[in-house]
Write a protein that holds these residues in place. Structure first.
Motif, PDB file in Angstrom:
ATOM      1  N   VAL A 182       0.842  -1.196   0.000  1.00  0.00           N
ATOM      2  CA  VAL A 182       0.000   0.000   0.000  1.00  0.00           C
ATOM      3  C   VAL A 182       0.877   1.246   0.000  1.00  0.00           C
ATOM      4  O   VAL A 182       2.048   1.201   0.402  1.00  0.00           O
ATOM      5  N   GLU A 183       0.306   2.338  -0.438  1.00  0.00           N
ATOM      6  CA  GLU A 183       1.006   3.618  -0.385  1.00  0.00           C
ATOM      7  C   GLU A 183       1.269   3.947   1.088  1.00  0.00           C
ATOM      8  O   GLU A 183       0.396   3.728   1.934  1.00  0.00           O
ATOM      9  N   PRO A 184       2.450   4.475   1.409  1.00  0.00           N
ATOM     10  CA  PRO A 184       2.743   4.790   2.820  1.00  0.00           C
ATOM     11  C   PRO A 184       1.692   5.686   3.479  1.00  0.00           C
ATOM     12  O   PRO A 184       1.364   5.493   4.647  1.00  0.00           O
ATOM     13  N   LYS A 185       1.136   6.616   2.732  1.00  0.00           N
ATOM     14  CA  LYS A 185       0.126   7.523   3.293  1.00  0.00           C
ATOM     15  C   LYS A 185      -1.154   6.791   3.674  1.00  0.00           C
ATOM     16  O   LYS A 185      -1.943   7.292   4.468  1.00  0.00           O
ATOM     17  N   ASP A 186      -1.367   5.591   3.129  1.00  0.00           N
ATOM     18  CA  ASP A 186      -2.590   4.827   3.390  1.00  0.00           C
ATOM     19  C   ASP A 186      -2.408   3.716   4.421  1.00  0.00           C
ATOM     20  O   ASP A 186      -3.331   2.947   4.670  1.00  0.00           O
ATOM     21  N   LEU A 187      -1.241   3.657   5.037  1.00  0.00           N
ATOM     22  CA  LEU A 187      -0.959   2.576   5.981  1.00  0.00           C
ATOM     23  C   LEU A 187      -1.980   2.511   7.115  1.00  0.00           C
ATOM     24  O   LEU A 187      -2.496   1.443   7.437  1.00  0.00           O
ATOM     25  N   GLN A 232      -7.820  -1.893  -2.931  1.00  0.00           N
ATOM     26  CA  GLN A 232      -7.377  -1.579  -4.301  1.00  0.00           C
ATOM     27  C   GLN A 232      -6.935  -0.122  -4.492  1.00  0.00           C
ATOM     28  O   GLN A 232      -5.847   0.117  -5.018  1.00  0.00           O
ATOM     29  N   PRO A 233      -7.708   0.887  -4.067  1.00  0.00           N
ATOM     30  CA  PRO A 233      -7.273   2.271  -4.294  1.00  0.00           C
ATOM     31  C   PRO A 233      -6.032   2.668  -3.487  1.00  0.00           C
ATOM     32  O   PRO A 233      -5.408   3.688  -3.774  1.00  0.00           O
ATOM     33  N   MET A 234      -5.659   1.870  -2.501  1.00  0.00           N
ATOM     34  CA  MET A 234      -4.509   2.178  -1.657  1.00  0.00           C
ATOM     35  C   MET A 234      -3.214   1.550  -2.154  1.00  0.00           C
ATOM     36  O   MET A 234      -2.137   1.853  -1.633  1.00  0.00           O
ATOM     37  N   LEU A 235      -3.303   0.674  -3.144  1.00  0.00           N
ATOM     38  CA  LEU A 235      -2.139  -0.086  -3.577  1.00  0.00           C
ATOM     39  C   LEU A 235      -1.101   0.780  -4.275  1.00  0.00           C
ATOM     40  O   LEU A 235      -1.431   1.632  -5.098  1.00  0.00           O
ATOM     41  N   ASN A 287       4.688  -0.607   4.974  1.00  0.00           N
ATOM     42  CA  ASN A 287       3.535  -0.553   4.082  1.00  0.00           C
ATOM     43  C   ASN A 287       3.500  -1.758   3.134  1.00  0.00           C
ATOM     44  O   ASN A 287       2.665  -1.824   2.249  1.00  0.00           O
ATOM     45  N   HIS A 288       4.390  -2.718   3.348  1.00  0.00           N
ATOM     46  CA  HIS A 288       4.434  -3.945   2.540  1.00  0.00           C
ATOM     47  C   HIS A 288       3.987  -5.123   3.398  1.00  0.00           C
ATOM     48  O   HIS A 288       4.543  -5.361   4.471  1.00  0.00           O
ATOM     49  N   PHE A 289       2.996  -5.848   2.894  1.00  0.00           N
ATOM     50  CA  PHE A 289       2.434  -6.986   3.619  1.00  0.00           C
ATOM     51  C   PHE A 289       2.494  -8.235   2.749  1.00  0.00           C
ATOM     52  O   PHE A 289       2.394  -8.160   1.524  1.00  0.00           O
ATOM     53  N   THR A 290       2.618  -9.376   3.405  1.00  0.00           N
ATOM     54  CA  THR A 290       2.501 -10.663   2.730  1.00  0.00           C
ATOM     55  C   THR A 290       1.467 -11.469   3.495  1.00  0.00           C
ATOM     56  O   THR A 290       1.557 -11.613   4.716  1.00  0.00           O
ATOM     57  N   ALA A 305      -5.137   0.997   5.795  1.00  0.00           N
ATOM     58  CA  ALA A 305      -5.014  -0.379   5.321  1.00  0.00           C
ATOM     59  C   ALA A 305      -4.954  -1.385   6.466  1.00  0.00           C
ATOM     60  O   ALA A 305      -5.505  -2.486   6.354  1.00  0.00           O
ATOM     61  N   LEU A 306      -4.307  -1.022   7.560  1.00  0.00           N
ATOM     62  CA  LEU A 306      -4.145  -1.965   8.683  1.00  0.00           C
ATOM     63  C   LEU A 306      -5.470  -2.512   9.211  1.00  0.00           C
ATOM     64  O   LEU A 306      -5.600  -3.735   9.378  1.00  0.00           O
ATOM     65  N   PRO A 307      -6.471  -1.684   9.468  1.00  0.00           N
ATOM     66  CA  PRO A 307      -7.742  -2.249   9.949  1.00  0.00           C
ATOM     67  C   PRO A 307      -8.427  -3.139   8.909  1.00  0.00           C
ATOM     68  O   PRO A 307      -9.083  -4.116   9.272  1.00  0.00           O
ATOM     69  N   ILE A 308      -8.259  -2.817   7.650  1.00  0.00           N
ATOM     70  CA  ILE A 308      -8.859  -3.639   6.583  1.00  0.00           C
ATOM     71  C   ILE A 308      -8.225  -5.024   6.593  1.00  0.00           C
ATOM     72  O   ILE A 308      -8.927  -6.047   6.559  1.00  0.00           O
ATOM     73  N   LEU A 309      -6.903  -5.076   6.664  1.00  0.00           N
ATOM     74  CA  LEU A 309      -6.206  -6.363   6.665  1.00  0.00           C
ATOM     75  C   LEU A 309      -6.451  -7.139   7.954  1.00  0.00           C
ATOM     76  O   LEU A 309      -6.587  -8.367   7.933  1.00  0.00           O
ATOM     77  N   THR A 310      -6.544  -6.437   9.077  1.00  0.00           N
ATOM     78  CA  THR A 310      -6.804  -7.095  10.357  1.00  0.00           C
ATOM     79  C   THR A 310      -8.189  -7.741  10.371  1.00  0.00           C
ATOM     80  O   THR A 310      -8.343  -8.902  10.766  1.00  0.00           O
ATOM     81  N   THR A 311      -9.180  -6.999   9.928  1.00  0.00           N
ATOM     82  CA  THR A 311     -10.544  -7.533   9.870  1.00  0.00           C
ATOM     83  C   THR A 311     -10.619  -8.725   8.928  1.00  0.00           C
ATOM     84  O   THR A 311     -11.236  -9.752   9.234  1.00  0.00           O
ATOM     85  N   TYR A 312      -9.971  -8.595   7.782  1.00  0.00           N
ATOM     86  CA  TYR A 312      -9.928  -9.671   6.802  1.00  0.00           C
ATOM     87  C   TYR A 312      -9.323 -10.935   7.421  1.00  0.00           C
ATOM     88  O   TYR A 312      -9.879 -12.027   7.293  1.00  0.00           O
ATOM     89  N   ALA A 313      -8.198 -10.798   8.097  1.00  0.00           N
ATOM     90  CA  ALA A 313      -7.528 -11.957   8.691  1.00  0.00           C
ATOM     91  C   ALA A 313      -8.386 -12.607   9.772  1.00  0.00           C
ATOM     92  O   ALA A 313      -8.439 -13.832   9.880  1.00  0.00           O
ATOM     93  N   GLN A 314      -9.065 -11.789  10.569  1.00  0.00           N
ATOM     94  CA  GLN A 314      -9.947 -12.336  11.606  1.00  0.00           C
ATOM     95  C   GLN A 314     -11.088 -13.124  10.997  1.00  0.00           C
ATOM     96  O   GLN A 314     -11.433 -14.210  11.476  1.00  0.00           O
TER      97      GLN A 314
END
Length: 140
Positions: free
Chosen positions: A53-58, A122-125, A91-94, A61-70
């Motif tokens: 993700v773009e650094p400004k969107d970190l 998607q818009p944050m990538l 700002n890089h996730f795997t 993005a974190l809550p989106i990825l956290t919710t997704y993983a849960q």
């Protein structure tokens, strides 16, 4: 011709090592495949997904990825999921995802929460969403 392959693996080895470390805590079923022919029928499918993700969107993005993983952790189609954040590149996730089968993976990607995560991120990538599917290599 061997030189390009060597340089490819020299560059990728830290990434491959980190993926191997992430999966190293997993156990192998005693009934797991033991030959290459059996590996195709064993059925497990793995996804390695790079999300940059773009650094400004970190912070968004974190809550989106956290919710997704849960949600994925509670999904019966998912055997295991890890969200890794790159050291020195926050700002890089795997995403390391394991599925019971190809059919389970297809069921998973059809879920509304998976589609929602992909649409919202998607818009944050900063680079394309990179999902690569893998089958286990059976070593005896």
């Amino acid at each position: 011709m061997s030189k390009p392959y060597f340089s490819f693996f020299a560059v990728c080895s830290p990434v491959l090592a980190s993926v191997a470390m992430a999966f190293s805590g997993w156990t192998v079923d005693a009934n797991a495949a033991t030959t290459p022919a059996d590996a195709k029928t064993n059925g497990a499918l793995y996804a390695v997904v790079h999300v940059d993700v773009e650094p400004k969107d970190l912070s968004s993005a974190l809550p989106i990825l956290t919710t997704y993983a849960q949600r994925a952790a509670a999904d019966p189609a998912v055997r295991h999921i890890d969200v890794l954040q790159q050291d020195g590149g926050t700002n890089h996730f795997t995403l390391l995802e394991a599925f019971r089968s190809q059919a389970a993976y297809q069921q998973f990607v059809a879920q509304s929460y998976v589609k929602q995560m992909r649409e919202r991120i998607q818009p944050m990538l900063g680079s394309p969403f990179d999902e690569r599917l893998h089958s286990a290599v059976v070593i005896r």
